[in-house]
Design a protein around this motif. Structure first.
Motif, PDB file in Angstrom:
ATOM      1  N   ASP A  68      55.111  37.635  49.937  1.00  0.00           N
ATOM      2  CA  ASP A  68      54.268  38.510  49.140  1.00  0.00           C
ATOM      3  C   ASP A  68      55.074  39.071  47.987  1.00  0.00           C
ATOM      4  OD1 ASP A  68      51.904  38.333  50.711  1.00  0.00           O
ATOM      5  OD2 ASP A  68      52.803  39.684  52.187  1.00  0.00           O
ATOM      6  N   THR A  73      50.204  36.567  47.079  1.00  0.00           N
ATOM      7  CA  THR A  73      50.877  35.882  48.181  1.00  0.00           C
ATOM      8  C   THR A  73      51.168  34.449  47.765  1.00  0.00           C
ATOM      9  OG1 THR A  73      49.740  37.262  49.800  1.00  0.00           O
ATOM     10  CG2 THR A  73      50.656  35.191  50.599  1.00  0.00           C
ATOM     11  N   LYS A  94      48.494  31.651  46.936  1.00  0.00           N
ATOM     12  CA  LYS A  94      47.279  31.604  47.728  1.00  0.00           C
ATOM     13  C   LYS A  94      46.277  32.567  47.113  1.00  0.00           C
ATOM     14  CE  LYS A  94      45.378  31.925  52.349  1.00  0.00           C
ATOM     15  NZ  LYS A  94      44.222  32.662  51.948  1.00  0.00           N
ATOM     16  N   SER A  96      42.811  32.255  47.914  1.00  0.00           N
ATOM     17  CA  SER A  96      41.632  32.286  48.775  1.00  0.00           C
ATOM     18  C   SER A  96      41.483  33.645  49.439  1.00  0.00           C
ATOM     19  CB  SER A  96      41.750  31.203  49.849  1.00  0.00           C
ATOM     20  OG  SER A  96      40.730  31.346  50.796  1.00  0.00           O
ATOM     21  N   LYS A  97      40.283  34.088  49.534  1.00  0.00           N
ATOM     22  CA  LYS A  97      39.983  35.366  50.197  1.00  0.00           C
ATOM     23  C   LYS A  97      39.556  35.155  51.646  1.00  0.00           C
ATOM     24  CE  LYS A  97      40.542  37.524  46.294  1.00  0.00           C
ATOM     25  NZ  LYS A  97      41.850  37.979  45.968  1.00  0.00           N
ATOM     26  N   SER A  98      39.661  33.913  52.130  1.00  0.00           N
ATOM     27  CA  SER A  98      39.148  33.582  53.464  1.00  0.00           C
ATOM     28  C   SER A  98      40.211  33.700  54.550  1.00  0.00           C
ATOM     29  CB  SER A  98      38.554  32.179  53.448  1.00  0.00           C
ATOM     30  OG  SER A  98      39.560  31.238  53.131  1.00  0.00           O
ATOM     31  N   GLY A  99      41.037  34.702  54.478  1.00  0.00           N
ATOM     32  CA  GLY A  99      42.029  34.910  55.518  1.00  0.00           C
ATOM     33  C   GLY A  99      43.317  34.158  55.267  1.00  0.00           C
ATOM     34  N   VAL A 100      44.011  33.816  56.346  1.00  0.00           N
ATOM     35  CA  VAL A 100      45.330  33.208  56.228  1.00  0.00           C
ATOM     36  C   VAL A 100      45.278  31.687  56.159  1.00  0.00           C
ATOM     37  CG1 VAL A 100      46.496  35.121  57.375  1.00  0.00           C
ATOM     38  CG2 VAL A 100      45.683  33.189  58.731  1.00  0.00           C
ATOM     39  N   LYS A 101      44.101  31.109  56.345  1.00  0.00           N
ATOM     40  CA  LYS A 101      43.962  29.654  56.338  1.00  0.00           C
ATOM     41  C   LYS A 101      44.377  29.075  54.989  1.00  0.00           C
ATOM     42  CE  LYS A 101      40.689  26.007  57.279  1.00  0.00           C
ATOM     43  NZ  LYS A 101      39.305  25.656  57.586  1.00  0.00           N
ATOM     44  N   THR A 102      45.142  27.968  55.040  1.00  0.00           N
ATOM     45  CA  THR A 102      45.556  27.284  53.817  1.00  0.00           C
ATOM     46  C   THR A 102      44.344  26.584  53.211  1.00  0.00           C
ATOM     47  OG1 THR A 102      47.744  26.936  54.769  1.00  0.00           O
ATOM     48  CG2 THR A 102      47.160  25.590  52.852  1.00  0.00           C
TER      49      THR A 102
END
Length: 136
Positions: A68, A73, A94, A96-102
């Motif tokens: 971070d 991130t 990263k 994406s706002k969809s969590g930690v998923k790549t």
């Protein structure tokens, strides 16, 4: 004699091939430093404290480091699955706002560069073997 030894590079350090060097140069300096240290650790046969196995790539051969920084991130993905070489496959921010998923596009890039690393490594080994044969 001991001082001369300190000036020598470690002999057990594997070379690294950055398949994403232009992207690496664009990262914020603190992120580059963390990723650079993680890659150096991998070259020395060690695992950086922030390195984790990237799921979906068949075991511990593909690792990622998450860092971070003020701008967000960032992730670096590299592989240590090829003997004698570390390949840095992808570095990215990263978004994406969809969590930690790549995100899928990044996973696709990692898969593509992993295939590229396989070919590069086969070429590297063939070249290395040809060089050794001509020395005999």
């Amino acid at each position: 004699m001991a001082n001369a030894d300190l000036n020598k590079p470690p002999t057990s350090e594997k070379p690294a091939d950055f398949l994403c060097i232009d992207d690496m140069r664009k990262l914020p300096k603190p992120v580059r430093l963390t990723f650079g240290q993680a890659i150096l650790d991998a070259q020395r046969g060690k695992k950086h404290p922030k390195a984790k196995i990237l799921k979906g790539f068949g075991g511990a051969g593909v690792l990622e480091v998450v860092e971070d920084a003020s701008g967000g991130t960032y992730r670096a993905v590299y592989t240590v699955k090829f003997a004698g070489m570390v390949y840095v496959l992808h570095v990215f921010q990263k978004k994406s706002k969809s969590g930690v998923k790549t995100p899928t596009p990044d996973l696709n890039m990692i898969r593509q560069r992993l295939k590229q690393a396989e070919k590069l490594h086969a070429d590297y080994l063939a070249h290395k073997k040809a060089g050794e044969e001509t020395l005999d």
